[in-house]
Design an enzyme around this catalytic site. Sequence first.
Site, PDB file in Angstrom:
ATOM      1  N   HIS A  28       0.853  -1.203   0.000  1.00 27.06           N
ATOM      2  CA  HIS A  28       0.000   0.000   0.000  1.00 27.06           C
ATOM      3  C   HIS A  28       0.892   1.258   0.000  1.00 27.06           C
ATOM      4  O   HIS A  28       0.717   2.172   0.806  1.00 27.06           O
ATOM      5  CB  HIS A  28      -0.944  -0.008   1.203  1.00 27.06           C
ATOM      6  CG  HIS A  28      -1.985  -1.082   1.131  1.00 27.06           C
ATOM      7  ND1 HIS A  28      -3.300  -0.837   0.814  1.00 27.06           N
ATOM      8  CD2 HIS A  28      -1.901  -2.426   1.296  1.00 27.06           C
ATOM      9  CE1 HIS A  28      -3.973  -1.976   0.813  1.00 27.06           C
ATOM     10  NE2 HIS A  28      -3.147  -2.961   1.098  1.00 27.06           N
ATOM     11  N   TYR A 293       4.441  -5.130   9.718  1.00 27.09           N
ATOM     12  CA  TYR A 293       4.268  -3.682   9.619  1.00 27.09           C
ATOM     13  C   TYR A 293       5.400  -2.960  10.358  1.00 27.09           C
ATOM     14  O   TYR A 293       5.864  -1.915   9.931  1.00 27.09           O
ATOM     15  CB  TYR A 293       2.888  -3.268  10.176  1.00 27.09           C
ATOM     16  CG  TYR A 293       1.740  -3.671   9.255  1.00 27.09           C
ATOM     17  CD1 TYR A 293       1.768  -4.891   8.581  1.00 27.09           C
ATOM     18  CD2 TYR A 293       0.658  -2.846   9.031  1.00 27.09           C
ATOM     19  CE1 TYR A 293       0.748  -5.277   7.730  1.00 27.09           C
ATOM     20  CE2 TYR A 293      -0.373  -3.213   8.174  1.00 27.09           C
ATOM     21  CZ  TYR A 293      -0.328  -4.437   7.531  1.00 27.09           C
ATOM     22  OH  TYR A 293      -1.339  -4.808   6.681  1.00 27.09           O
TER      23      TYR A 293
HETATM   24  C1  HEM Z   1       0.576 -11.770   5.387  1.00 27.98           C
HETATM   25  C2  HEM Z   1      -0.290 -10.774   5.382  1.00 27.98           C
HETATM   26  C3  HEM Z   1       0.074  -9.341   5.188  1.00 27.98           C
HETATM   27  C4  HEM Z   1       1.303  -8.736   5.119  1.00 27.98           C
HETATM   28  C5  HEM Z   1       2.681  -9.370   5.233  1.00 27.98           C
HETATM   29  C6  HEM Z   1       1.057  -7.318   4.912  1.00 27.98           C
HETATM   30  C7  HEM Z   1       2.047  -6.365   4.785  1.00 27.98           C
HETATM   31  C8  HEM Z   1       1.840  -5.006   4.784  1.00 27.98           C
HETATM   32  C9  HEM Z   1       2.873  -4.006   4.931  1.00 27.98           C
HETATM   33  C10 HEM Z   1       4.355  -4.305   5.057  1.00 27.98           C
HETATM   34  C11 HEM Z   1       2.282  -2.787   4.937  1.00 27.98           C
HETATM   35  C12 HEM Z   1       2.961  -1.435   5.118  1.00 27.98           C
HETATM   36  C13 HEM Z   1       3.089  -1.130   6.623  1.00 27.98           C
HETATM   37  C14 HEM Z   1       3.777   0.174   6.949  1.00 27.98           C
HETATM   38  O1  HEM Z   1       4.907   0.419   6.495  1.00 27.98           O
HETATM   39  O2  HEM Z   1       3.200   0.987   7.717  1.00 27.98           O
HETATM   40  C15 HEM Z   1       0.870  -3.002   4.753  1.00 27.98           C
HETATM   41  C16 HEM Z   1      -0.069  -2.018   4.671  1.00 27.98           C
HETATM   42  C17 HEM Z   1      -1.426  -2.266   4.553  1.00 27.98           C
HETATM   43  N1  HEM Z   1      -2.068  -3.480   4.571  1.00 27.98           N
HETATM   44 FE1  HEM Z   1      -1.191  -5.269   4.749  1.00 27.98          FE
HETATM   45  N2  HEM Z   1      -0.295  -7.082   4.870  1.00 27.98           N
HETATM   46  C18 HEM Z   1      -0.930  -8.291   5.033  1.00 27.98           C
HETATM   47  C19 HEM Z   1      -2.271  -8.529   5.066  1.00 27.98           C
HETATM   48  C20 HEM Z   1      -3.223  -7.567   4.945  1.00 27.98           C
HETATM   49  C21 HEM Z   1      -4.631  -7.804   5.031  1.00 27.98           C
HETATM   50  C22 HEM Z   1      -5.311  -9.159   5.278  1.00 27.98           C
HETATM   51  C23 HEM Z   1      -5.236  -6.608   4.869  1.00 27.98           C
HETATM   52  C24 HEM Z   1      -6.722  -6.400   4.931  1.00 27.98           C
HETATM   53  C25 HEM Z   1      -7.327  -5.517   5.685  1.00 27.98           C
HETATM   54  C26 HEM Z   1      -4.206  -5.589   4.687  1.00 27.98           C
HETATM   55  C27 HEM Z   1      -4.398  -4.237   4.471  1.00 27.98           C
HETATM   56  C28 HEM Z   1      -3.415  -3.277   4.452  1.00 27.98           C
HETATM   57  C29 HEM Z   1      -3.662  -1.851   4.315  1.00 27.98           C
HETATM   58  C30 HEM Z   1      -5.003  -1.157   4.113  1.00 27.98           C
HETATM   59  C31 HEM Z   1      -2.414  -1.221   4.388  1.00 27.98           C
HETATM   60  C32 HEM Z   1      -2.138   0.275   4.311  1.00 27.98           C
HETATM   61  C33 HEM Z   1      -2.144   0.842   5.696  1.00 27.98           C
HETATM   62  C34 HEM Z   1      -1.694   2.292   5.665  1.00 27.98           C
HETATM   63  O3  HEM Z   1      -2.370   3.084   5.003  1.00 27.98           O
HETATM   64  O4  HEM Z   1      -0.669   2.589   6.285  1.00 27.98           O
HETATM   65  N3  HEM Z   1      -3.000  -6.211   4.736  1.00 27.98           N
HETATM   66  N4  HEM Z   1       0.619  -4.355   4.671  1.00 27.98           N
END
Ligand code: HEM
Length: 304
Positions: A28, A293
């Site tokens: 994202h 995260y």
């Molecule tokens: C193995 C599962 C997952 C991994 C490894 C993963 C990994 C990540 C990482 C690394 C980030 C960036 C975090 C940061 O630097 O602040 C992120 C952001 C995000 N993820 Fe995931 N994610 C996973 C599952 C999910 C799931 C199931 C959702 C469903 C709700 C999701 C929704 C989001 C959203 C909306 C963001 C953006 C948040 C923001 O605006 O800062 N992710 N994810």
Amino acid sequence: MKKSQLAETAIDRIEKVFGTHQGHRRAHARGKSYRARFTATGSASELTTASHLQKGESRAFVRFSHFSPDPTWADAMSPVKGMAVQFELANGEATNIVGVTSPIFFAKTPEIFTEMLGVAKSFKKGKPSITELAGLLKDYPESGAMLNNIRKMQAPASFATGQYNSVHAFYFIDLKGQRRPVKYLWEPEEAVETLSPLDAVKLPVGSFEADIEDRIAKGPVNFRLDVILGQPEDPTDDPTKEWPDDREKLTIGYLAIVEEAPEADEIVFDPTLVTEGIACSEDRILNFRHDAYRISHQRRMSEQ
Ligand code: HEM
């Protein structure tokens, strides 16, 4: 492998597949942050002692995003959009609800997620390992079904017209300590509207951001917060499974998004950051996200 080591491996593999984009979130990557007001209706009071869900107002940050870890991807190539919300609590702490426009996730466990990324690595070189991928999807049919859905999935027409699901279950805990499984759903005040893939590809990069800016300049962009109430037979540990459609929904609050807040770009919207009156479910993907995260945040902050 220890959970935090697996999370490092998962983030390393995301970088291998999508590239390393200095200073950006490892998923994202492109998004926009806003200030918001949250008004709780009070209807969750009997189910949870969480302070922000008792009748009243609190301040919040919201970040809309495109799912791709590569910030240069066209808006159309990220049909899954994100809406992350951080509530400021009266005691100075914070709690998050992180949603996406898909009701389910493609991997049931962190191991499957990381393994699939390992195979995807070969796509980058233009030589997809079809045999390996086919083998994987045979072993994990729930992932195959979800990946098919993503291919057919239509992006919302605007960040303001998407429905955003928490995907995972959480527990609401009441005054007596009773736990009730719930999933969150942000519903737009505007009618839900999606884009056909043909219309989506015509959009220039950044058009979603320009659209939401225009809308907010004219007045608040509003969402309703519902919880879906789980029944004892509904799985709370499996993000690849939706709960049946007929589950009761309860409206527990309204969010008014009012102005830009670039300072919120640094926030880690860790979905496991809950507060008293709410607990994470046993879902291993949900709990894995805490380390993933944190690692992404460390890397992006060290690059700024
Ligand atoms: C193995 C599962 C997952 C991994 C490894 C993963 C990994 C990540 C990482 C690394 C980030 C960036 C975090 C940061 O630097 O602040 C992120 C952001 C995000 N993820 Fe995931 N994610 C996973 C599952 C999910 C799931 C199931 C959702 C469903 C709700 C999701 C929704 C989001 C959203 C909306 C963001 C953006 C948040 C923001 O605006 O800062 N992710 N994810």
